[in-house]
Design an enzyme around this catalytic site. Structure first.
Site, PDB file in Angstrom:
ATOM      1  N   HIS A 308     -19.504 -95.750   8.450  1.00  0.00           N
ATOM      2  CA  HIS A 308     -19.102 -97.336   8.503  1.00  0.00           C
ATOM      3  C   HIS A 308     -18.029 -97.533   9.461  1.00  0.00           C
ATOM      4  O   HIS A 308     -17.810 -96.711   9.984  1.00  0.00           O
ATOM      5  CB  HIS A 308     -18.365 -96.055   6.629  1.00  0.00           C
ATOM      6  CG  HIS A 308     -17.967 -97.815   6.029  1.00  0.00           C
ATOM      7  ND1 HIS A 308     -16.758 -98.307   6.106  1.00  0.00           N
ATOM      8  CD2 HIS A 308     -18.322 -98.840   5.107  1.00  0.00           C
ATOM      9  CE1 HIS A 308     -16.565 -99.821   5.580  1.00  0.00           C
ATOM     10  NE2 HIS A 308     -17.809 -99.135   5.235  1.00  0.00           N
ATOM     11  N   ASP A 366     -23.743 -96.808  -0.303  1.00  0.00           N
ATOM     12  CA  ASP A 366     -24.752 -97.251  -0.607  1.00  0.00           C
ATOM     13  C   ASP A 366     -26.463 -95.762  -0.568  1.00  0.00           C
ATOM     14  O   ASP A 366     -27.024 -96.109  -0.988  1.00  0.00           O
ATOM     15  CB  ASP A 366     -25.983 -98.152   0.042  1.00  0.00           C
ATOM     16  CG  ASP A 366     -24.794 -99.719   0.174  1.00  0.00           C
ATOM     17  OD1 ASP A 366     -24.466 -99.659  -0.715  1.00  0.00           O
ATOM     18  OD2 ASP A 366     -24.735-100.301   1.124  1.00  0.00           O
TER      19      ASP A 366
END
Ligand code: CMC
Length: 431
Positions: A308, A366
């Site tokens: 991320h 996710d």
């Protein structure tokens, strides 16, 4: 805008420039370079905006090193555990948790806008049956500008409010209809006696031929997925919405731009890509092969659902999502789901691998969401539309904040030009 009590000194070619430094309520100090070009004649260079605050905001705060995500100050795990999606929508939009009457009024307003203009059905039918539901959503949400003229004047606060409620209310209907269209089933109209998540599940899975009763466990899991995706500060799709609207474009067109940006596999499209990757891996014995590929500089493959831009310790949404995956799969009696086994083993092996530790790569939101959605019966192509419908409130809240800000001006970055300088045109016969 925060007051500047500190300054930073920048020296260029022996000339000193004082730049204001703002201290936010949380997070690192921010250097104000707005007058830099006028005073020093230089631009700053930051492709990918890794060190750039593009706006000031009071909505969402992320501390990527500590793995903290706050909406209006409230931690995401508390909201996911104790609140529910529409209450979080209210919080994001208006800044405070609602009183019982405020919540009831808000839920009524959203519920009264769930239907689509009947003529919009023709718009769906113009797409090929094999269209990806995200393609349909980009088109249909953009087309809302042509159906709801009475809420496109962004200078009118009331119209902004109506557009916000319409978008939050209609997005589940649009996503569910995009799905129904691709599988060739009749559209299911919204039912206003159901809560937001149950209504969405019903519109996706009910058929006119038989009764459909929403499983409350699935409805709660769905609501939690919506909540975990509701907003995420100045990410790519939110920044797209802000940039699109900085020109004064209408709200529906701006949200369609956000949906288009979200679709990419580095952003919201990662949930679909992640589940497809887990299925391609198939069995735990193949995990080392895929980890080796992810580490190979000559192979473009990345572990989807890993890494991320902001979180460098853990993604707090992933922690809640993993717990939710365990709960839902157990309740559905599919706790031995092979994809979940591969996911858990992949997470373990990757976290033990020095490559991922050194680069601070952890599972993101996710990584586990696709497993829950698949267990609920959604095909992979619906994962990103579900992200889009959840994120709509974040886009809308950030859009409203921006339009209401007197400092709002058109977004217009500059560049580091490396092309040819002026040269004379050469007639075609002389080239
Ligand atoms: N697998 C393998 N290596 C990776 C991964 C990954 N998933 N992510 C980053 N790296 C490596 C990358 O190769 C680079 O290595 P090096 O420094 O040697 O060149 C380093 O880590 C930094 O990567 P980056 O691309 O510069 O980092 P970024 O901040 O620009 O990208 C990201 C962040 C999320 C786009 C990236 O981690 C990624 O592509 N992850 C997979 C896609 C994904 O899961 N996206 C969902 C994000 S969460 C949901 C959302 O907010 O949309």
């Amino acid at each position: 805008m925060a007051d500047s009590t500190k300054t930073a000194k920048l020296t260029i070619d022996g000339n000193d420039y004082e730049l204001p430094l703002y201290s936010p309520t949380a997070g690192p100090d921010v250097l104000d370079i707005r007058k830099l070009y006028a005073q020093a004649g230089v631009f700053t260079y930051d492709p990918g905006y890794t060190s750039t605050a593009s706006c000031d905001s009071t909505i969402t705060f992320i501390d990527g090193d500590k793995g903290v995500l706050l909406h209006r100050g409230y931690p995401i795990d508390q909201l996911a555990g104790k609140s529910h999606y529409l209450e979080v929508c209210y919080l994001l939009l208006y800044g405070e948790l609602p009183s019982p009457t405020e919540l009831e009024d808000f839920e009524n307003r959203v519920t009264n806008h769930t239907m689509l203009h009947e003529q919009m059905m023709n718009f769906f039918r113009g797409f090929r049956r094999d269209a990806h539901p995200m393609a349909v959503m980009v088109g249909v949400v953009g087309a809302m500008s042509a159906f709801y003229h009475d809420s496109t004047d962004i200078t009118d606060e009331w119209q902004r409010e109506v557009a916000s409620i319409r978008l939050i209310a209609k997005m589940p209907t649009i996503a569910a209809m995009a799905y129904k269209y691709t599988i060739g089933q009749p559209f299911e109209y919204p039912r206003n006696d159901l809560d937001y998540a149950s209504n969405f599940l019903r519109m996706c899975f009910a058929v006119p031929a038989e009764d459909y009763v929403v499983n409350p466990i699935l409805s709660r899991a769905m609501d939690r997925i919506f909540t975990l995706h509701a907003d995420h500060e100045q990410n790519a799709s939110t920044s797209t919405v802000r940039l699109a609207s900085s020109s004064g474009a209408n709200p529906f067109a701006c949200i369609a731009a956000g949906i288009a940006c979200l679709w990419g596999p580095a952003h919201g499209g990662a949930n679909q890509a992640c589940l497809e990757m887990l299925k391609e891996i198939g069995t735990p014995d193949r995990i080392p092969e895929f980890i080796a590929r992810a580490k190979d500089k000559n192979d473009p493959f990345r572990l989807m659902g890993f890494g991320h831009r902001v979180y460098k310790n853990h993604d707090p949404r992933a922690t809640v999502m993993k717990e939710s995956a365990d709960e839902v799969l157990e309740l559905l009696g599919v706790e031995n789901n092979p994809t979940l086994q591969v996911a858990k083993e992949l997470e373990k092996q990757a976290l033990e691998d020095p490559y991922f530790a050194e680069k601070k790569l952890f599972p993101n939101v996710d990584f586990y969401s696709g497993i829950i959605l698949e267990a609920m019966g959604f095909p992979t192509s619906m994962f990103t539309p579900i992200f889009a419908l959840s994120r709509t409130v974040g886009w809308v809240s950030q859009w409203k904040e921006m339009i209401g800000d007197p400092q709002n001006k058109i977004g217009r970055p500059r560049q580091l030009y490396l092309g040819e300088t002026t040269r004379d045109y050469v007639d075609i016969e002389n080239r």
